[in-house]
Design an enzyme around this catalytic site. Structure first.
Site, PDB file in Angstrom:
ATOM      1  N   ARG A 213       0.833  -1.206   0.000  1.00  0.00           N
ATOM      2  CA  ARG A 213       0.000   0.000   0.000  1.00  0.00           C
ATOM      3  C   ARG A 213       0.878   1.270   0.000  1.00  0.00           C
ATOM      4  O   ARG A 213       0.972   1.972  -1.005  1.00  0.00           O
ATOM      5  CB  ARG A 213      -0.942  -0.022   1.221  1.00  0.00           C
ATOM      6  CG  ARG A 213      -2.148   0.897   1.091  1.00  0.00           C
ATOM      7  CD  ARG A 213      -1.874   2.345   1.425  1.00  0.00           C
ATOM      8  NE  ARG A 213      -1.393   2.544   2.791  1.00  0.00           N
ATOM      9  CZ  ARG A 213      -0.882   3.689   3.228  1.00  0.00           C
ATOM     10  NH1 ARG A 213      -0.777   4.730   2.418  1.00  0.00           N
ATOM     11  NH2 ARG A 213      -0.440   3.795   4.471  1.00  0.00           N
ATOM     12  N   ASP A 214       1.544   1.535   1.101  1.00  0.00           N
ATOM     13  CA  ASP A 214       2.320   2.773   1.238  1.00  0.00           C
ATOM     14  C   ASP A 214       3.468   2.820   0.232  1.00  0.00           C
ATOM     15  O   ASP A 214       3.853   3.886  -0.254  1.00  0.00           O
ATOM     16  CB  ASP A 214       2.865   2.854   2.673  1.00  0.00           C
ATOM     17  CG  ASP A 214       3.490   4.197   2.993  1.00  0.00           C
ATOM     18  OD1 ASP A 214       3.383   5.123   2.176  1.00  0.00           O
ATOM     19  OD2 ASP A 214       4.117   4.310   4.061  1.00  0.00           O
TER      20      ASP A 214
ATOM     21  N   HIS B 194       6.983   4.685  12.516  1.00  0.00           N
ATOM     22  CA  HIS B 194       6.950   4.610  11.039  1.00  0.00           C
ATOM     23  C   HIS B 194       7.983   5.621  10.529  1.00  0.00           C
ATOM     24  O   HIS B 194       7.679   6.791  10.315  1.00  0.00           O
ATOM     25  CB  HIS B 194       5.533   4.949  10.567  1.00  0.00           C
ATOM     26  CG  HIS B 194       5.326   4.870   9.087  1.00  0.00           C
ATOM     27  ND1 HIS B 194       4.483   3.949   8.495  1.00  0.00           N
ATOM     28  CD2 HIS B 194       5.833   5.588   8.071  1.00  0.00           C
ATOM     29  CE1 HIS B 194       4.491   4.115   7.181  1.00  0.00           C
ATOM     30  NE2 HIS B 194       5.301   5.116   6.895  1.00  0.00           N
TER      31      HIS B 194
ATOM     32  N   HIS C  56      11.027   7.084   8.008  1.00  0.00           N
ATOM     33  CA  HIS C  56      11.479   7.142   6.619  1.00  0.00           C
ATOM     34  C   HIS C  56      12.988   7.359   6.614  1.00  0.00           C
ATOM     35  O   HIS C  56      13.540   7.938   7.546  1.00  0.00           O
ATOM     36  CB  HIS C  56      10.762   8.272   5.870  1.00  0.00           C
ATOM     37  CG  HIS C  56       9.382   7.891   5.429  1.00  0.00           C
ATOM     38  ND1 HIS C  56       8.793   8.396   4.301  1.00  0.00           N
ATOM     39  CD2 HIS C  56       8.478   7.029   5.962  1.00  0.00           C
ATOM     40  CE1 HIS C  56       7.584   7.877   4.163  1.00  0.00           C
ATOM     41  NE2 HIS C  56       7.367   7.050   5.161  1.00  0.00           N
TER      42      HIS C  56
ATOM     43  N   CYS D 234      10.041   9.101  -1.717  1.00  0.00           N
ATOM     44  CA  CYS D 234       9.546  10.134  -0.821  1.00  0.00           C
ATOM     45  C   CYS D 234       8.898  11.210  -1.673  1.00  0.00           C
ATOM     46  O   CYS D 234       9.586  11.896  -2.424  1.00  0.00           O
ATOM     47  CB  CYS D 234      10.681  10.724   0.010  1.00  0.00           C
ATOM     48  SG  CYS D 234      10.129  12.034   1.098  1.00  0.00           S
TER      49      CYS D 234
ATOM     50  N   ASN E  36      10.276   4.955   2.636  1.00  0.00           N
ATOM     51  CA  ASN E  36      10.080   4.150   3.838  1.00  0.00           C
ATOM     52  C   ASN E  36      11.352   3.396   4.220  1.00  0.00           C
ATOM     53  O   ASN E  36      12.127   2.978   3.367  1.00  0.00           O
ATOM     54  CB  ASN E  36       8.983   3.115   3.567  1.00  0.00           C
ATOM     55  CG  ASN E  36       7.605   3.733   3.461  1.00  0.00           C
ATOM     56  OD1 ASN E  36       7.145   4.388   4.380  1.00  0.00           O
ATOM     57  ND2 ASN E  36       6.968   3.551   2.318  1.00  0.00           N
TER      58      ASN E  36
HETATM   59 MG    MG Z   1       5.498   5.802   4.782  1.00  0.00          MG
END
Ligand code: MG
Length: 299
Positions: free
Chosen positions: A11-12, A203, A205, A236, A245
């Site tokens: 997803r992300d 979470h 990055h 990003c 990520n």
């Molecule tokens: Mg993310």
């Protein structure tokens, strides 16, 4: 000590990739990821089809996933229509999204933080009745691309607004990856004064290569749950060319070598990254991937 990993690449990760991956390829990618032993994965999002073309096959994909994978999955839902779709497709967990910066929510969803949380109230009421678990993403918890440094008190205020939602987990996102461990420490010290550490996931990055340092600091302060993306997939959106990520490979290498239990096979994650790399025709920025892929391809 066990550390939970939430794999967010389908997803992300994929939503930030411009090359469209077919439903069959996504299915194979997800199956490969789950063969690694992952216990939690965010598989797709039920957004309007024109919003994120990459995820417009969420219904088709969901029909192909096994019940076992679905029981370990969450899906992102932006509204009640998305929620109904998630329910119809047999998911037991949804994720919703807000941020700790009003400029960020305004630019992204044209709402203030308060309005965005208010917009999720119907979902939260339904989820309670339907027995659906809620995970909340809060973006920009350390830095915002528009406002710069975010004061931890702003994050605490945002979390306080979520009290009626009863999320089982709140994922704290350093969306632009600008934070360093001292920033993470200040934030967590404030949050953990009021809330238990098992309410939170990190979470991070890797835009500036700081993700693992922030994970290490978070573990030191009691956090046991982290989001990561196979191959560091995602890029990003706020810094072209920068990595996005935290890569699951890098997280796993760090955790395994440091003696933590993950239940996840590093080799299998690298194989999954290698599969999707070929489909996307892109280089994988993860250092662990680069170090280990020659050995894995040999075997
Ligand atoms: Mg993310």
């Amino acid at each position: 000590m066990k550390i939970k990993i939430t794999e967010v690449s389908p997803r992300d990760g994929l939503q930030n990739e411009s090359k469209i991956v077919s439903t069959e390829e996504k299915l194979l990618f997800i199956n490969k990821l789950m063969e690694s032993g992952l216990e939690h994965i965010e598989v797709t999002s039920f957004v309007r089809k024109d919003r994120i073309p990459q995820l417009s096959d969420s219904n088709e994909l969901s029909q192909l996933l096994t019940d076992d994978i679905k029981s370990k999955s969450s899906v992102l839902v932006p509204n009640l229509i998305g929620y109904e779709n998630a329910l119809k497709n047999g998911y037991k967990e949804i994720a919703i999204f807000t941020a700790a910066s009003d400029s960020f929510t305004k630019k992204n969803i044209n709402m203030s933080i308060k309005e965005s949380i208010k917009s999720f109230e119907d979902i939260s009421k339904r989820a309670l009745i339907d027995g659906i678990r809620i995970r909340v993403y809060i973006s920009t918890v350390l830095y915002c691309p528009y406002e710069g440094y975010i004061n931890p008190s702003k994050v605490l205020e945002t979390i306080n607004l979520l009290e009626n939602f009863l999320p089982y987990e709140i994922s704290l996102g350093d969306t632009i990856g600008a934070g360093v461990p001292s920033d993470t420490e200040k934030l967590l010290n404030l949050l953990l004064n009021k809330y238990p550490s098992n309410l939170f996931a990190g979470h991070f990055h890797d835009t500036y290569g700081m993700a693992i340092a922030n994970v290490a600091k978070s573990i030191e302060l009691g956090i046991r749950s982290f989001d990561s993306s196979s191959g560091g997939l995602g890029g990003c959106p706020y810094a072209k060319g920068a990595s996005g990520n935290l890569a699951t490979e890098d997280l796993l290498y760090f955790l395994i070598k440091s003696g933590y239990e993950t239940g996840v096979s590093l080799e299998k994650i690298i194989s999954a990254s290698n599969y999707i790399r070929k489909i996307l025709n892109k280089d994988i920025s993860s250092k662990t991937f680069q170090a280990l892929i020659p050995k894995i391809e040999e075997n």
